[in-house]
Design a protein around this motif. Structure first.
Motif, PDB file in Angstrom:
ATOM      1  N   PRO A  58      -2.327   9.729  -4.823  1.00 37.18           N
ATOM      2  CA  PRO A  58      -3.405   9.242  -5.308  1.00 37.18           C
ATOM      3  C   PRO A  58      -4.590   9.082  -4.424  1.00 37.18           C
ATOM      4  O   PRO A  58      -4.742   9.264  -3.311  1.00 37.18           O
ATOM      5  CB  PRO A  58      -2.922   7.616  -5.247  1.00 37.18           C
ATOM      6  N   LYS A  99      -0.751  10.907   2.965  1.00 38.87           N
ATOM      7  CA  LYS A  99      -0.735  11.096   1.434  1.00 38.87           C
ATOM      8  C   LYS A  99      -0.971  12.421   1.267  1.00 38.87           C
ATOM      9  O   LYS A  99      -1.749  13.147   1.855  1.00 38.87           O
ATOM     10  CB  LYS A  99      -1.395  10.045   0.755  1.00 38.87           C
ATOM     11  N   VAL A 109      -7.856   7.408  -2.507  1.00 38.81           N
ATOM     12  CA  VAL A 109      -7.968   5.986  -2.271  1.00 38.81           C
ATOM     13  C   VAL A 109      -9.555   5.601  -2.018  1.00 38.81           C
ATOM     14  O   VAL A 109     -10.417   6.482  -1.340  1.00 38.81           O
ATOM     15  CB  VAL A 109      -7.260   5.746  -0.906  1.00 38.81           C
ATOM     16  N   ILE A 139      -6.219   4.215  -5.795  1.00 41.60           N
ATOM     17  CA  ILE A 139      -5.856   2.814  -5.301  1.00 41.60           C
ATOM     18  C   ILE A 139      -7.440   2.346  -4.955  1.00 41.60           C
ATOM     19  O   ILE A 139      -7.982   2.804  -4.182  1.00 41.60           O
ATOM     20  CB  ILE A 139      -5.019   2.912  -4.121  1.00 41.60           C
ATOM     21  N   LEU A 152       1.233   4.124  -2.798  1.00 37.79           N
ATOM     22  CA  LEU A 152       0.843   5.392  -2.401  1.00 37.79           C
ATOM     23  C   LEU A 152       2.083   6.265  -2.853  1.00 37.79           C
ATOM     24  O   LEU A 152       1.815   7.550  -3.241  1.00 37.79           O
ATOM     25  CB  LEU A 152       0.872   5.629  -0.817  1.00 37.79           C
ATOM     26  N   ASN A 153       3.391   5.765  -3.094  1.00 41.55           N
ATOM     27  CA  ASN A 153       4.480   6.742  -3.237  1.00 41.55           C
ATOM     28  C   ASN A 153       4.784   6.389  -4.791  1.00 41.55           C
ATOM     29  O   ASN A 153       5.634   7.111  -5.327  1.00 41.55           O
ATOM     30  CB  ASN A 153       5.693   6.128  -2.446  1.00 41.55           C
ATOM     31  N   LEU A 207       0.887  -1.265   0.051  1.00 42.08           N
ATOM     32  CA  LEU A 207       0.233  -0.013  -0.036  1.00 42.08           C
ATOM     33  C   LEU A 207       0.796   1.253   0.106  1.00 42.08           C
ATOM     34  O   LEU A 207       0.543   2.126  -0.739  1.00 42.08           O
ATOM     35  CB  LEU A 207      -1.064  -0.157   1.058  1.00 42.08           C
ATOM     36  N   GLU A 208       2.026   1.055   0.868  1.00 46.61           N
ATOM     37  CA  GLU A 208       2.810   2.313   0.826  1.00 46.61           C
ATOM     38  C   GLU A 208       3.618   2.778  -0.330  1.00 46.61           C
ATOM     39  O   GLU A 208       3.719   3.677  -0.668  1.00 46.61           O
ATOM     40  CB  GLU A 208       3.650   1.877   2.065  1.00 46.61           C
ATOM     41  N   VAL A 242      -2.280   6.065   5.179  1.00 51.54           N
ATOM     42  CA  VAL A 242      -3.184   6.801   4.040  1.00 51.54           C
ATOM     43  C   VAL A 242      -3.146   8.186   4.709  1.00 51.54           C
ATOM     44  O   VAL A 242      -3.169   9.087   3.589  1.00 51.54           O
ATOM     45  CB  VAL A 242      -4.405   6.294   3.891  1.00 51.54           C
ATOM     46  N   ARG A 283       4.402   7.560  -8.040  1.00 53.94           N
ATOM     47  CA  ARG A 283       3.782   8.783  -8.797  1.00 53.94           C
ATOM     48  C   ARG A 283       3.181   8.486 -10.009  1.00 53.94           C
ATOM     49  O   ARG A 283       2.494   9.274 -10.575  1.00 53.94           O
ATOM     50  CB  ARG A 283       4.884   9.733  -9.188  1.00 53.94           C
TER      51      ARG A 283
END
Lengths: 129, 212, 112
Positions: free
Chosen positions: C75, C71, C77, C50, C42-43, C38-39, C68, C45
């Protein structure tokens, strides 16, 4: 606390564009956007631009400046707002199906909700005090 | 409480407190306008969310159902294989827009639905069940992308509204009454001092007159 | 900007979204692996959205919100039901709306 108020007041209008662009140039841009005073970009939705272009004759496309500014003025009372500019008032009047008087139009809460639903990206709030 | 605001009750101090009160009242009015506008924006978004959620989730349910059916008919391994072979070309466009300084996303997606020939899985292993599963899931993705924009917008607006409401309340119930208290305290002290001054002058006058 | 979509869920969810053309997927096995993935999403680009099933979100516990919460706007979520249709009783948006506006507005739809 007072620092907080000053910060909040400063933030209220920080999103307003440094320079507005005409409907005509927005229509011809590949990704139409304006830059806010805070540096953030604000993009216009193409469907809204299309809607606006249908409401105005082509000769007026370069006279409509975007985003259309909705001024919330404390002296107008809660829920009322002013939209200034001849073409701007005309376009908003058409959306609300009523005549705009002169160079501005004052709108009330239910109308404001309608405008924001139809033009979420091509209108922006401005706080006046 | 009021005394904490003022070291010495003089005219200068009174002017300062008045100014602070005016700022607090202006801030309160403007933030209240902002709150009204935020509530309206939030309601506008919530109105569309209800419908969008219902259709997206119903379509997703149909999609899952079709995937299950496909796995049952074609076999789990074969379905997995086809899923692996599928071209992964879905792209979305995200740009930001601003509502009173709050950044929210605008998401756009092209048509997600493809035909059996362009999906990329090898046709000899496939059945119409696979095509149905892919098609239903493609439709679901499009609706979910549209829903994501609305959900994120609503959450962002609601968080900002909560924050703004806290500020308005702090102004209304703490800062403004406190400043008003301080102002009243100073005015009262100034009045008192004036009265004391007046009586003192009178006494002085009486003393002076009595001496003559 | 153009972005891709990622999905985290059970095998069947992932198969379904792969068939639709979603490029980044993770099948949930254990909490730590999923959190790491997940991380990473999130990172990344390239990723703009998600999708994660409610069930996985619950398995991740409070760490989900920690990860989350850091962020920015992108993105996005979005929590989704899995094939059982599961979504929790407590709806984050309804709760937040009740707290911030002070009134009940139905957001959660039937059958969800």
């Amino acid at each position: 606390m007072e620092q907080v108020i000053k910060f909040e007041l400063g933030r209220l209008n920080a999103h307003l564009p440094v320079k507005r662009i005409s409907l005509k140039s927005a229509l011809s841009a590949s990704r139409p956007a304006v830059q806010g005073k805070n540096g953030n970009l604000h993009y216009f939705k193409r469907e809204e631009l299309k809607l606006l272009s249908k409401l105005l004759p082509e000769s007026e496309w370069d006279k409509l400046q975007l985003p259309i500014l909705i001024a919330l003025e404390s002296k107008l009372g809660r829920g009322a707002a002013r939209i200034s500019g001849e073409i701007e008032a005309k376009v908003i009047g058409k959306i609300l199906q009523r005549e705009a008087t002169d160079n501005e139009i004052i709108v009330y809460r239910p109308e404001l909700a309608l405008i924001r639903r139809k033009l979420p990206t091509t209108t922006q709030y401005m706080f006046v005090w | 409480m009021a005394a904490a605001f003022t070291s010495s009750p003089n005219r200068m101090e009174l002017m300062k407190v008045r100014k602070r009160l005016a700022l607090a009242e202006k801030g309160h009015d403007l933030l209240k306008d902002k709150m009204d506008a935020l509530v309206m924006e939030l309601f506008n978004t919530l109105k569309t969310i209800q419908k969008s959620r219902a259709t997206a989730i119903e379509q997703l349910r149909k999609g899952y159902e079709a995937v299950s059916a496909c796995m049952a008919v074609m076999g789990t391994f074969e379905t997995m294989q086809a899923a692996e072979e599928t071209k992964k070309e879905i792209q979305i466009e995200i740009s930001e827009r601003n509502i009173m300084g709050i950044e929210v996303p605008t998401v756009e997606i092209e048509e997600t639905e493809r035909n059996a020939l362009t999906r990329g899985y090898s046709l000899h292993t496939t059945s119409s069940h696979l095509d149905t599963a892919a098609r239903e899931m493609e439709r679901a993705v499009k609706l979910l992308v549209e829903l994501a924009e609305l959900e994120v917008t609503a959450l962002t607006l609601a968080r900002e509204l909560e924050r703004t409401k806290r500020r308005v309340n702090a102004l209304e119930y703490i800062l403004i009454p406190r400043l008003q208290g301080a102002m009243n305290f100073i005015m009262m002290r100034l009045d008192e001092m004036e009265r004391e001054n007046f009586t003192r002058l009178k006494r002085i006058k009486a003393i002076l007159e009595g001496r003559e | 900007m153009s972005y891709k979509i990622a999905v985290i869920g059970d095998p069947e969810t992932v198969i379904g979204f792969s068939l639709a053309g979603v490029s980044h997927t993770h099948v949930y096995r254990d909490k730590n692996k999923a959190l790491g993935q997940l991380e990473e999403f999130l990172n990344n680009r390239e990723i703009g959205l998600i999708l994660i099933t409610h069930r996985v979100v619950e398995s991740l516990g409070p760490e989900f919100h920690q990860v989350v919460g850091k962020k920015g706007l992108i993105p996005l979520v979005l929590k989704i039901p899995d094939k059982t249709g599961y979504s929790p009783e407590k709806d984050e948006l309804s709760d937040l709306v009740r707290r911030s506006v002070g009134i009940e507005i139905p957001v959660k739809t039937e059958g969800e």
